[in-house]
Scaffold this motif. Structure first.
Motif, mmCIF file in Angstrom:
data_model
loop_
_atom_site.group_PDB
_atom_site.id
_atom_site.type_symbol
_atom_site.label_atom_id
_atom_site.label_comp_id
_atom_site.label_asym_id
_atom_site.label_seq_id
_atom_site.Cartn_x
_atom_site.Cartn_y
_atom_site.Cartn_z
ATOM 1 N N ARG A 1 19.085 17.710 51.894
ATOM 2 C CA ARG A 1 18.659 16.771 52.840
ATOM 3 C C ARG A 1 18.231 16.717 54.341
ATOM 4 N N ALA A 2 19.211 17.887 55.024
ATOM 5 C CA ALA A 2 18.757 18.161 56.247
ATOM 6 C C ALA A 2 17.192 18.714 56.440
ATOM 7 N N ASN A 3 16.701 19.297 55.363
ATOM 8 C CA ASN A 3 15.390 19.946 55.501
ATOM 9 C C ASN A 3 14.370 18.682 55.401
ATOM 10 N N ALA A 4 14.582 18.007 54.494
ATOM 11 C CA ALA A 4 13.717 16.742 54.194
ATOM 12 C C ALA A 4 13.619 15.887 55.480
ATOM 13 N N TRP A 5 14.472 15.858 56.047
ATOM 14 C CA TRP A 5 14.755 14.803 57.049
ATOM 15 C C TRP A 5 13.897 15.738 58.098
ATOM 16 N N ILE A 6 13.890 16.734 58.519
ATOM 17 C CA ILE A 6 13.308 17.476 59.388
ATOM 18 C C ILE A 6 11.734 17.582 58.828
ATOM 19 N N ALA A 7 11.351 17.798 57.962
ATOM 20 C CA ALA A 7 10.088 17.798 57.452
ATOM 21 C C ALA A 7 9.438 16.627 57.656
ATOM 22 N N ASP A 8 10.081 15.644 57.118
ATOM 23 C CA ASP A 8 9.786 14.085 57.466
ATOM 24 C C ASP A 8 9.248 13.783 59.013
ATOM 25 N N LYS A 9 10.207 14.252 59.925
ATOM 26 C CA LYS A 9 9.990 14.067 61.154
ATOM 27 C C LYS A 9 8.980 14.834 61.868
ATOM 28 N N ILE B 1 16.780 25.901 58.752
ATOM 29 C CA ILE B 1 16.855 24.672 59.768
ATOM 30 C C ILE B 1 16.867 25.465 61.020
ATOM 31 N N ALA B 2 17.739 26.349 61.323
ATOM 32 C CA ALA B 2 17.812 26.779 62.618
ATOM 33 C C ALA B 2 16.509 27.575 63.031
ATOM 34 N N SER B 3 15.923 28.215 62.124
ATOM 35 C CA SER B 3 14.536 28.992 62.529
ATOM 36 C C SER B 3 13.368 27.841 62.891
ATOM 37 N N ARG B 4 13.398 26.614 62.261
ATOM 38 C CA ARG B 4 12.503 25.651 62.380
ATOM 39 C C ARG B 4 12.654 24.895 63.958
#
Length: 680
Positions: free
Chosen positions: A449-457, A391-394
């Motif tokens: 959930r956080a990763n899925a949200w970032i991937a979706d955005k 998450i942080a590296s993305r």
């Protein structure tokens, strides 16, 4: 807001006669995570421990190495301290039972027990080594088995035929220390009158201080009646002399738990704000927790609370018991390279990998924990690197490149923020209950959930589009805030990751309550890789290094000669008809339990279809928790002549293989076998 709790926590004392291995580390990591959680919540939580530094084994090892016992325990303490520190186990004090504080407290508790009538004395007959000038424990006597005539057997059990006996029944007994022929001598011994505390222990063990499974096990001993406990040993012995009794010493297990009190008293002397009596006086409102393995429950949940009660001190708030560690589904094995020392692990891998894996597998019960090395690599790489750090590296790069490292204000995903906040009480509850596995599952569900949200955005796609920069910054600021909350939740388990994340986030050390706030209009420091993936080759190298340790040890003990093998006397041929007469049956282990007074025996109740048999077997060293055998099928010799033994009649023999010690493997039939079936 409630007042901070005052909590004192201990782990079982490591014996100052060997190195720490990964099985030991399970307990210290478990305890450390719980303590760190309490401190993160703002409670006063003090964690003390010590090396268990007394006993004949330490005295004899020091003599063998040509140093004093004091030098030996100092050397081992330095090694233990380094291993614990490098595994991030943060003791408030790590002391030694060979301390003046422990001498004073042991004498105080003993004299209070004696003056209250809880100490008895009587004569005990034991073997004595006239050359060494010392009484011999059973493990220090060897001789010829009185049943099968096998030589070089220990003083209580034959490793070949499984017979048990008193040391006095051995033929040609010899001292394993000097080789001298021992003689029988009487000696006055001191006994703690544990039965005096039967009623108190029956109530205390059912008061919520223990897990139900532990309380149920203790009930078996309590229901059968408690016995007086021998608390003395004769000189020469490395330990504390009993007050007023020259040449008589406290047995190591008498002063070992008092070492918890002594370590805390030593800490109080260096921190004047701490009050020893406030934590240990009878009726204290502070909290006291012991973390131990299930092999020493009787000492901590029977002897110890009884000693404290009799001496006028408080009893533990709870004794938290954990199971054993297995590796790849089996007992730790030197020959397979899975008996891994703490230092060997640290030479190859980062400590937080193991801390997380243990956390992910630990429940609040006494079940054994399996370190599956393949799963270990996959889980750490997937959860910590692939989910949390990801998450942080993305997000960090876009904030630095697009807004000079400053996180914008605003909440780009209110529902997600609310879900993270709502999960905190449940995660806290799991930590408090020592259900670390549940806590890790809930934390990783949030990370998913956080990763899925970032991937979706997909901020990496938006960043390529004109006029989408504000949206990119809002998404990435939200990602960093979610990452920060995950770091807070994981901080008790991963203190280095948390410290590195705090440096990147440019914030003071995070506390639990910080999960309720957000970073807005806040400048980040440059992002650096927070954790690297485990390389399977490093795990393989660690296992290989553990095997090399074994080979080096074997090389030291290999006999000199021309390389020819001596013929094994067990390889003598027998006729086929003799072998065919052996009645091998499938047997169901209905009950398995240790034999009181025997170091190596288990008593097995076996169902062979039409009847049940009682069998004594010398496999205790491989199965220290006998209950794990119950319900398992094995093979037994059903037509072996019953043998009358010291502990009862053995009506057969179970089949096992292995070199001995911890590496004994009970043989099992293929699946589908039924109790009573004959093996052709």
């Amino acid at each position: 807001m409630s007042e901070p709790r005052q909590i004192l926590v201990t782990s079982a004392l490591p014996y100052a006669n060997g190195s720490i291995h990964l099985g030991h580390m399970l307990e210290y990591i478990q305890t450390d995570m719980w303590v760190r959680y309490q401190k993160l919540r703002g409670n006063q939580c003090l964690y003390v421990c010590a090396d268990d530094a007394h006993g004949s084994a330490i005295m004899l090892r020091a003599e063998k190495e040509g140093i004093t016992p004091e030098q030996l325990i100092a050397n081992v303490q330095a090694e233990h301290s380094a291993d614990f520190a490098d595994f991030l186990v943060d003791f408030d004090n790590f002391h030694s039972t060979h301390s003046e504080e422990n001498r004073e407290l042991s004498s105080l508790i003993y004299t209070r027990l004696r003056d209250a009538g809880h100490i008895a004395t009587r004569s005990v007959t034991q073997y004595f080594d006239p050359e060494k000038g010392m009484f011999l424990a059973d493990r220090f006597i060897k001789g010829t088995c009185p049943k099968c005539a096998t030589e070089d057997q220990y003083g209580d059990n034959c490793e070949k035929c499984g017979a048990t006996y008193a040391p006095t029944e051995l033929k040609n007994p010899k001292s394993a220390i000097s080789g001298a022929t021992p003689v029988l001598r009487d000696s006055q011994h001191f006994f703690f009158k544990l039965p005096d505390f039967q009623a108190m222990l029956q109530q205390w063990t059912r008061s919520g201080t223990l897990q139900d499974a532990v309380a149920n096990k203790l009930a078996e001993w309590l229901d059968s009646g408690l016995q007086e406990w021998d608390i003395s040993r004769d000189a020469p012995y490395f330990g504390f002399e009993i007050p007023g009794e020259p040449g008589k010493y406290f047995y190591v297990w008498l002063d070992a738990p008092i070492g918890y009190m002594a370590s805390f008293k030593n800490l109080c002397a260096r921190r004047p704000e701490l009050d020893f009596d406030a934590f240990w006086r009878e009726g204290s409102e502070t909290e006291l927790y012991h973390f131990i393995g299930k092999d020493i429950v009787n000492f901590h949940a029977l002897f110890w609370p009884a000693m404290l009660e009799g001496a006028g001190f408080r009893k533990p708030t709870a004794v938290n018991v954990h199971g054993y560690l297995t590796v790849n589904g089996a007992k730790m094995s030197k020959s397979r390279g899975t008996f891994i020392k703490a230092r060997t692990y640290l030479d190859h891998l980062q400590p937080e990998y193991l801390r997380y894996y243990y956390a992910a597998k630990l429940g609040r019960g006494v079940d054994d924990l399996d370190l599956n090395l393949e799963d270990f690599v996959q889980k750490v790489n997937s959860d910590l690197v692939g989910k949390v750090v990801n998450i942080a590296s993305r997000c960090a790069g876009f904030i630095h490149k697009g807004n000079d490292g400053v996180m914008v204000a605003g909440d780009a995903a209110p529902e997600l923020s609310e879900a993270f906040l709502a999960a905190a009480p449940s995660i806290a509850e799991a930590y408090e209950a020592r259900d670390f596995g549940r806590a890790m599952r809930e934390i990783m569900a949030l990370a998913d959930r956080a990763n899925a949200w970032i991937a979706d955005k997909a901020p990496w796609s938006l960043a390529k589009q004109e006029g989408k920069q504000d949206e990119v910054q809002a998404i990435c600021a939200q990602g960093i805030n979610l990452f920060r909350q995950l770091v807070i939740f994981l901080k008790p388990v991963l203190p280095i990751l948390a410290a590195d994340a705090e440096a990147f986030l440019n914030v003071a050390p995070l506390t639990w309550n910080d999960h309720q706030s957000r970073l807005e209009n806040h400048k980040l420091n440059p992002f650096k890789a927070l954790m690297s993936r485990i390389e399977p080759a490093k795990v393989e190298a660690m296992v290989a290094a553990s095997k090399e340790d074994l080979l080096a040890a074997e090389a030291k003990t290999a006999p000199a000669g021309n390389g020819e093998l001596t013929k094994d006397p067990l390889s003598a041929e027998i006729e086929f008809d003799t072998f065919a007469a052996v009645d091998l049956r499938v047997a169901l282990i209905v009950k398995a339990e240790a034999v009181p007074g025997a170091d190596k025996l288990l008593q097995l109740t076996l169902d062979i279809g039409d009847e049940r048999r009682n069998v004594f077997s010398g496999i205790k060293s491989a199965y220290p928790d006998p209950s794990q055998l119950e319900g398992r099928l094995t093979m037994m010799v059903a037509n072996l002549k019953p043998r009358k033994m010291r502990f009862g009649v053995s009506e057969g023999m179970v089949m096992a293989a292995g070199p001995g010690g911890e590496e004994i493997y009970l043989l099992s039939p293929d699946s589908g076998a039924k109790p009573g079936q004959r093996i052709k």
